[in-house]
Design a protein around this motif. Sequence first.
Motif, PDB file in Angstrom:
ATOM      1  N   GLY A 144       0.806  -1.204   0.000  1.00 27.59           N
ATOM      2  CA  GLY A 144       0.000   0.000   0.000  1.00 27.59           C
ATOM      3  C   GLY A 144       0.845   1.262   0.000  1.00 27.59           C
ATOM      4  O   GLY A 144       2.076   1.187  -0.035  1.00 27.59           O
ATOM      5  N   PRO A 145       0.144   2.389   0.059  1.00 29.04           N
ATOM      6  CA  PRO A 145      -1.313   2.507   0.145  1.00 29.04           C
ATOM      7  C   PRO A 145      -1.997   2.065  -1.145  1.00 29.04           C
ATOM      8  O   PRO A 145      -1.483   2.292  -2.236  1.00 29.04           O
ATOM      9  CB  PRO A 145      -1.527   4.003   0.397  1.00 29.04           C
ATOM     10  CG  PRO A 145      -0.319   4.664  -0.183  1.00 29.04           C
ATOM     11  CD  PRO A 145       0.807   3.708   0.035  1.00 29.04           C
ATOM     12  N   THR A 146      -3.159   1.438  -0.983  1.00 30.48           N
ATOM     13  CA  THR A 146      -3.880   0.909  -2.136  1.00 30.48           C
ATOM     14  C   THR A 146      -5.370   0.896  -1.836  1.00 30.48           C
ATOM     15  O   THR A 146      -5.817   1.484  -0.841  1.00 30.48           O
ATOM     16  CB  THR A 146      -3.362  -0.498  -2.490  1.00 30.48           C
ATOM     17  OG1 THR A 146      -3.887  -0.892  -3.753  1.00 30.48           O
ATOM     18  CG2 THR A 146      -3.732  -1.528  -1.438  1.00 30.48           C
ATOM     19  N   TYR A 147      -6.134   0.214  -2.663  1.00 27.39           N
ATOM     20  CA  TYR A 147      -7.569   0.097  -2.449  1.00 27.39           C
ATOM     21  C   TYR A 147      -7.835  -0.502  -1.073  1.00 27.39           C
ATOM     22  O   TYR A 147      -7.373  -1.596  -0.751  1.00 27.39           O
ATOM     23  CB  TYR A 147      -8.174  -0.769  -3.540  1.00 27.39           C
ATOM     24  CG  TYR A 147      -9.634  -1.100  -3.333  1.00 27.39           C
ATOM     25  CD1 TYR A 147     -10.584  -0.085  -3.186  1.00 27.39           C
ATOM     26  CD2 TYR A 147     -10.063  -2.425  -3.280  1.00 27.39           C
ATOM     27  CE1 TYR A 147     -11.919  -0.388  -2.985  1.00 27.39           C
ATOM     28  CE2 TYR A 147     -11.397  -2.731  -3.096  1.00 27.39           C
ATOM     29  CZ  TYR A 147     -12.316  -1.711  -2.941  1.00 27.39           C
ATOM     30  OH  TYR A 147     -13.646  -2.004  -2.739  1.00 27.39           O
ATOM     31  N   GLY A 148      -8.597   0.217  -0.239  1.00 29.75           N
ATOM     32  CA  GLY A 148      -8.777  -0.173   1.150  1.00 29.75           C
ATOM     33  C   GLY A 148      -9.582  -1.435   1.352  1.00 29.75           C
ATOM     34  O   GLY A 148      -9.524  -2.039   2.429  1.00 29.75           O
ATOM     35  N   PRO A 181      -1.574  -2.346 -12.134  1.00 26.61           N
ATOM     36  CA  PRO A 181      -1.005  -1.143 -11.549  1.00 26.61           C
ATOM     37  C   PRO A 181      -1.789  -0.713 -10.313  1.00 26.61           C
ATOM     38  O   PRO A 181      -2.984  -0.989 -10.203  1.00 26.61           O
ATOM     39  CB  PRO A 181      -1.111  -0.101 -12.674  1.00 26.61           C
ATOM     40  CG  PRO A 181      -2.257  -0.574 -13.498  1.00 26.61           C
ATOM     41  CD  PRO A 181      -2.209  -2.074 -13.448  1.00 26.61           C
ATOM     42  N   ASN A 182      -1.079  -0.040  -9.428  1.00 27.19           N
ATOM     43  CA  ASN A 182      -1.673   0.271  -8.135  1.00 27.19           C
ATOM     44  C   ASN A 182      -2.672   1.417  -8.221  1.00 27.19           C
ATOM     45  O   ASN A 182      -2.545   2.319  -9.038  1.00 27.19           O
ATOM     46  CB  ASN A 182      -0.575   0.626  -7.132  1.00 27.19           C
ATOM     47  CG  ASN A 182      -1.095   0.684  -5.713  1.00 27.19           C
ATOM     48  OD1 ASN A 182      -1.861  -0.165  -5.288  1.00 27.19           O
ATOM     49  ND2 ASN A 182      -0.677   1.693  -4.973  1.00 27.19           N
ATOM     50  N   ASN A 183      -3.665   1.324  -7.388  1.00 28.40           N
ATOM     51  CA  ASN A 183      -4.665   2.374  -7.218  1.00 28.40           C
ATOM     52  C   ASN A 183      -4.487   2.948  -5.814  1.00 28.40           C
ATOM     53  O   ASN A 183      -4.570   2.201  -4.844  1.00 28.40           O
ATOM     54  CB  ASN A 183      -6.062   1.754  -7.365  1.00 28.40           C
ATOM     55  CG  ASN A 183      -7.190   2.710  -7.033  1.00 28.40           C
ATOM     56  OD1 ASN A 183      -7.052   3.909  -7.179  1.00 28.40           O
ATOM     57  ND2 ASN A 183      -8.301   2.172  -6.567  1.00 28.40           N
ATOM     58  N   PRO A 184      -4.176   4.236  -5.669  1.00 25.30           N
ATOM     59  CA  PRO A 184      -4.355   5.308  -6.663  1.00 25.30           C
ATOM     60  C   PRO A 184      -3.082   5.875  -7.279  1.00 25.30           C
ATOM     61  O   PRO A 184      -3.161   6.811  -8.057  1.00 25.30           O
ATOM     62  CB  PRO A 184      -5.001   6.400  -5.812  1.00 25.30           C
ATOM     63  CG  PRO A 184      -4.285   6.291  -4.496  1.00 25.30           C
ATOM     64  CD  PRO A 184      -4.034   4.806  -4.301  1.00 25.30           C
TER      65      PRO A 184
END
Length: 342
Positions: A101-105, A139-142
């Motif tokens: 992370g940080p990523t989609y919770g 790919p990572n969000n956000p």
Amino acid sequence: MSAAREHGGALDWAVATFGGSRGDWLDLSTGINPTPPPLPALPHEAWTRLPERAGEEALIQAARAFYGCPPTAGIAAAPGSQALISLLPHLFAPTGVAVVGPTYGGHASAWRLAGHRVVEINTPAAADSLASILVVTNPNNPDGRSFERDELLAIARRLAERDGLLVVDEAFADADPGESLAEEAGRSGLLVLRSFGKVFGLAGLRLGFALTTPSLAQALETRLGRWAISGPAVAMGTALMSDGAGFAALRETILNQSHRLFETLADDDWTIAGRTPLFALVRHDAAATIFDALCRRRILTRPFDHRPDWLRIGNPASAAEAERLRDALRAARHEIEAELGA
């Protein structure tokens, strides 16, 4: 926490808070393709009959070809990838889970709710001594970070040796699948999540896939139960994923939109902290003020409580929408500069 900070697409909250009607707003908060393809005509039976095995199997085969999965892979279809994210942790006894992370919770919360010990780490390699299950969004969000497939495959092999699992959420990979692990699905220790609705712009259809081993796919299907996918979703997903020429045109449209968004932000020298073909992440110390200023102009973006200097912006659908965003961002910057000079 406001709805806008919990997830994108909180247009009802924006209208209630800042006014106007839904038609007044430009929603750039979700990272969902704003221009869906022409919808195929659906057979009447898609609405009137329960989905049958032949149709469900056609959907799975369309997904196999679309994602490039080998014949040895198991594929589980679900009403949105969120359903898979929520169900997957219940297939494992409580263990250590690392989330890059940080990523989609939704990832960390799903594993915690199922009783697992969850830690957040900065890089996939850091999971080796911490967890038997690793979750990576690629790919990572956000922030748009991407991770090399060779690195992830090596981690999957190490996890498999101790009966662990690498979960790779590729929700934003369809428009640019360069590092996708979909073609590796079927090997032990790997599960890849794909979201149909984002790239096709049909999030309300609720359709997602887990690409993994046959046994793990079967376990997910058992948890989901019969008729988990609606008849319209089965028919729509099969038709659109089978239309190679149509998807090639759709992908080109998305890449053009992404280029337009990048130019819009670069014109006024906004700091782009990350991007994928479906969104860009802007970094600014006054991001919260910018978010409010855009809302007053009926443009919804995505702020973040854990990073108050971040603002995620989805693709405008047209040159006119991009110009509207550009004008609003300039006005927001002038407001900030005026306040600082006061």
